[in-house]
Design an enzyme around this catalytic site. Structure first.
Site, PDB file in Angstrom:
ATOM      1  N   LYS A 133       1.618  -7.619  12.543  1.00 50.95           N
ATOM      2  CA  LYS A 133       1.091  -7.689  11.178  1.00 50.95           C
ATOM      3  C   LYS A 133       1.368  -9.069  10.572  1.00 50.95           C
ATOM      4  CE  LYS A 133       0.858  -5.315   6.731  1.00 50.95           C
ATOM      5  NZ  LYS A 133       0.695  -4.050   6.066  1.00 50.95           N
ATOM      6  N   ARG A 166      -2.577   4.293  13.558  1.00 51.82           N
ATOM      7  CA  ARG A 166      -1.582   3.874  14.565  1.00 51.82           C
ATOM      8  C   ARG A 166      -2.274   3.809  15.915  1.00 51.82           C
ATOM      9  NH1 ARG A 166       2.955   6.411  11.868  1.00 51.82           N
ATOM     10  NH2 ARG A 166       2.692   5.478   9.812  1.00 51.82           N
ATOM     11  N   ARG A 211       0.837  -1.209   0.000  1.00 50.81           N
ATOM     12  CA  ARG A 211       0.000   0.000   0.000  1.00 50.81           C
ATOM     13  C   ARG A 211       0.862   1.245   0.000  1.00 50.81           C
ATOM     14  NH1 ARG A 211      -2.886   1.592   4.495  1.00 50.81           N
ATOM     15  NH2 ARG A 211      -4.207   3.005   3.321  1.00 50.81           N
TER      16      ARG A 211
HETATM   17  C1  BTN Z   1       0.244  -3.788   2.378  1.00 46.57           C
HETATM   18  O1  BTN Z   1       1.030  -2.855   2.113  1.00 46.57           O
HETATM   19  O2  BTN Z   1      -0.070  -4.061   3.521  1.00 46.57           O
HETATM   20  C2  BTN Z   1      -0.333  -4.597   1.246  1.00 46.57           C
HETATM   21  C3  BTN Z   1       0.599  -5.687   0.821  1.00 46.57           C
HETATM   22  C4  BTN Z   1       0.045  -6.560  -0.287  1.00 46.57           C
HETATM   23  C5  BTN Z   1       1.081  -7.552  -0.770  1.00 46.57           C
HETATM   24  C6  BTN Z   1       0.522  -8.529  -1.767  1.00 46.57           C
HETATM   25  S1  BTN Z   1       1.601  -9.902  -2.013  1.00 46.57           S
HETATM   26  C7  BTN Z   1       0.628 -10.429  -3.356  1.00 46.57           C
HETATM   27  C8  BTN Z   1       0.208  -9.187  -4.118  1.00 46.57           C
HETATM   28  N1  BTN Z   1       1.212  -8.824  -5.104  1.00 46.57           N
HETATM   29  C9  BTN Z   1       1.801  -7.665  -4.815  1.00 46.57           C
HETATM   30  O3  BTN Z   1       2.709  -7.135  -5.485  1.00 46.57           O
HETATM   31  N2  BTN Z   1       1.293  -7.155  -3.684  1.00 46.57           N
HETATM   32  C10 BTN Z   1       0.229  -7.988  -3.152  1.00 46.57           C
END
Ligand code: BTN
Length: 259
Positions: free
Chosen positions: A127, A257, A63
């Site tokens: 997390k 947070r 994100r």
């Molecule tokens: C976050 O930042 O919390 C979201 C992370 C999401 C990661 C997943 S892994 C599978 C899919 N492919 C990616 O490049 N990102 C998502």
């Protein structure tokens, strides 16, 4: 670096049972990002239910433009393409996906799972995983839903990362885990298509890790906002009780947070 194995498609289909016909799974050893790979396939017309799962991502996306680091032995990274009926309001979609993931993990007997608005998966406060939803260009109701989960925490992880992280740490094969997640996503996304987030709101509230707690909303372009987490609105906006009244916080560029 040796090429990692791919997930076994027959085992995924067997674990999915009758739902297997709803999904078309592509299992890769490696790709840049399962979201990027699936977005390209979606733009070329891939059907709803297409899944890309990769043992290793070389450019995983998180994100807010962050990089998503994942270990190929210790994580599950996949993306699902879901084409919603046109006109479906998409507010709260990422929260709905969080409900599907958390409920699937609970169903698999993983204890201590909860959700942090807008879309972190927590376990005992750390997390456990994240969700990144990207819309397909030219098809605004087609969503690529990317999910990354920690299966275990690698031994070489720096202490400051380990502190805030959590993992599934259970003897569940990746294929069974992926099948459980897809089955749960199938149910939740079908519900979302008919009632939007409103029909899932109570289930999200039951998983909210910060219900009633003081939190701080942080964004890159505005001062932080402090308040008490009241829950979420019918479109997925966070409801925050502040000194000046209840505020609705949209998920765009903000993070929550614990205050
Ligand atoms: C976050 O930042 O919390 C979201 C992370 C999401 C990661 C997943 S892994 C599978 C899919 N492919 C990616 O490049 N990102 C998502």
């Amino acid at each position: 670096m040796p090429e990692p194995d791919r997930l076994a498609l027959p085992a995924i289909a067997a674990a999915l049972g009758p739902l297997a016909s709803r999904f078309d799974v592509e299992a890769l050893a490696e790709c840049d990002s399962t979201n990027a790979h699936l977005l390209a396939r979606a733009e070329a017309g891939a059907p709803s239910g297409t899944v890309v799962v990769a043992k290793r991502q070389t450019a995983g996306r998180g994100r807010l433009g962050r990089v998503w680091h994942s270990d190929d032995v210790a994580s599950l990274t996949f993306s699902l393409l879901w084409r919603l009926p046109s006109g479906t309001p998409l507010g709260g979609l990422s929260l709905a996906v969080g409900v599907a993931v958390a409920e699937a993990l609970r169903e698999l007997d993983i204890q201590g799972v909860a959700l942090k608005w807008p879309n972190d998966i927590l376990r005992d406060g750390g997390k456990l995983g994240g969700i990144l939803i990207e819309l397909v260009s030219g098809a605004p109701h087609a969503a690529v839903i990317g999910i990354g989960l920690n299966l275990s925490l690698p031994s070489g992880l720096p202490d400051e990362v380990r502190k805030g992280a959590a993992a599934i740490d259970a003897d569940i094969g990746r294929e069974a885990l992926l099948a459980g997640l897809l089955a749960s996503l199938h149910g939740v996304l079908s519900g979302f298509a008919s009632t939007g987030f409103l029909g899932l709101r109570e289930r999200w509230l039951a998983l909210n890790a910060h219900a009633g707690l003081p939190v701080r909303i942080v964004s890159g372009y505005a001062p932080p906002v402090d308040g008490r987490c009241l829950g979420v609105d019918s479109d997925g906006a966070l409801l925050l009780e502040t000194a000046t009244g209840v505020r609705r916080i949209m998920s765009g560029d903000v993070s929550l947070r614990v205050a």
